[in-house]
Design a protein around this motif. Structure first.
Motif, PDB file in Angstrom:
ATOM      1  N   GLY A   1       0.823  -1.209   0.000  1.00  0.00           N
ATOM      2  CA  GLY A   1       0.000   0.000   0.000  1.00  0.00           C
ATOM      3  C   GLY A   1       0.853   1.252   0.000  1.00  0.00           C
ATOM      4  O   GLY A   1       0.575   2.207  -0.727  1.00  0.00           O
ATOM      5  N   ASP A   2       1.906   1.241   0.805  1.00  0.00           N
ATOM      6  CA  ASP A   2       2.810   2.393   0.838  1.00  0.00           C
ATOM      7  C   ASP A   2       3.517   2.564  -0.503  1.00  0.00           C
ATOM      8  O   ASP A   2       3.680   3.678  -0.996  1.00  0.00           O
ATOM      9  CB  ASP A   2       3.852   2.237   1.953  1.00  0.00           C
ATOM     10  N   ALA A   3       3.916   1.449  -1.087  1.00  0.00           N
ATOM     11  CA  ALA A   3       4.599   1.512  -2.383  1.00  0.00           C
ATOM     12  C   ALA A   3       3.664   2.080  -3.443  1.00  0.00           C
ATOM     13  O   ALA A   3       4.078   2.897  -4.276  1.00  0.00           O
ATOM     14  CB  ALA A   3       5.096   0.130  -2.787  1.00  0.00           C
ATOM     15  N   MET A   4       2.415   1.662  -3.404  1.00  0.00           N
ATOM     16  CA  MET A   4       1.456   2.174  -4.384  1.00  0.00           C
ATOM     17  C   MET A   4       1.225   3.665  -4.182  1.00  0.00           C
ATOM     18  O   MET A   4       1.140   4.423  -5.152  1.00  0.00           O
ATOM     19  CB  MET A   4       0.139   1.401  -4.287  1.00  0.00           C
ATOM     20  N   LEU A   5       1.129   4.080  -2.926  1.00  0.00           N
ATOM     21  CA  LEU A   5       0.953   5.508  -2.649  1.00  0.00           C
ATOM     22  C   LEU A   5       2.155   6.310  -3.136  1.00  0.00           C
ATOM     23  O   LEU A   5       2.006   7.392  -3.715  1.00  0.00           O
ATOM     24  CB  LEU A   5       0.739   5.739  -1.149  1.00  0.00           C
ATOM     25  N   LEU A   6       3.338   5.763  -2.909  1.00  0.00           N
ATOM     26  CA  LEU A   6       4.544   6.456  -3.356  1.00  0.00           C
ATOM     27  C   LEU A   6       4.607   6.529  -4.881  1.00  0.00           C
ATOM     28  O   LEU A   6       4.989   7.555  -5.449  1.00  0.00           O
ATOM     29  CB  LEU A   6       5.792   5.770  -2.799  1.00  0.00           C
TER      30      LEU A   6
END
Length: 108
Positions: free
Chosen positions: A27-32
């Motif tokens: 999820g963090d990677a997608m947000l980034l």
């Protein structure tokens, strides 16, 4: 050695917030990645604005150069006309003096 490793690991965890289980958070990677795409779009838009602004600056510089040339030509014409006016005025004043002198001579 172990103390140094622990210090490095602690610093790394503080900087990058590594999850406890060691796996990355998708999820963090997608947000980034989404944030990165947004910034890339923003960069493209700013580059387009810069290109348009550069063209406008170039066009305005061309217009300014043309206006300066026109002002120089008109300034020269004005100076020439003022000189011609002064000459005509002097000739007219000379003619009036001659007429006044004739009239004065007739009255005497």
């Amino acid at each position: 050695m172990l103390a140094e490793r622990d210090t490095l690991e602690k610093n790394y965890c503080e900087l990058f917030e590594v999850p406890v289980d060691g796996r990355s958070n998708d999820g963090d990677a997608m947000l980034l990645q989404e944030a990165l795409r947004g910034k890339d779009n923003e960069i493209r838009m700013l580059e387009e604005r810069l290109a348009v602004s550069s063209k406008n600056v170039e066009r305005l510089n061309d217009e300014l150069l043309g206006a300066n040339l026109e002002a120089n030509v008109l300034g020269q014409k004005l100076q020439d006309l003022q000189q011609e006016h002064d000459k005509l005025l002097e000739r007219w004043m000379q003619r009036v003096r001659v007429e006044v002198d004739k009239m004065n001579a007739q009255l005497e």
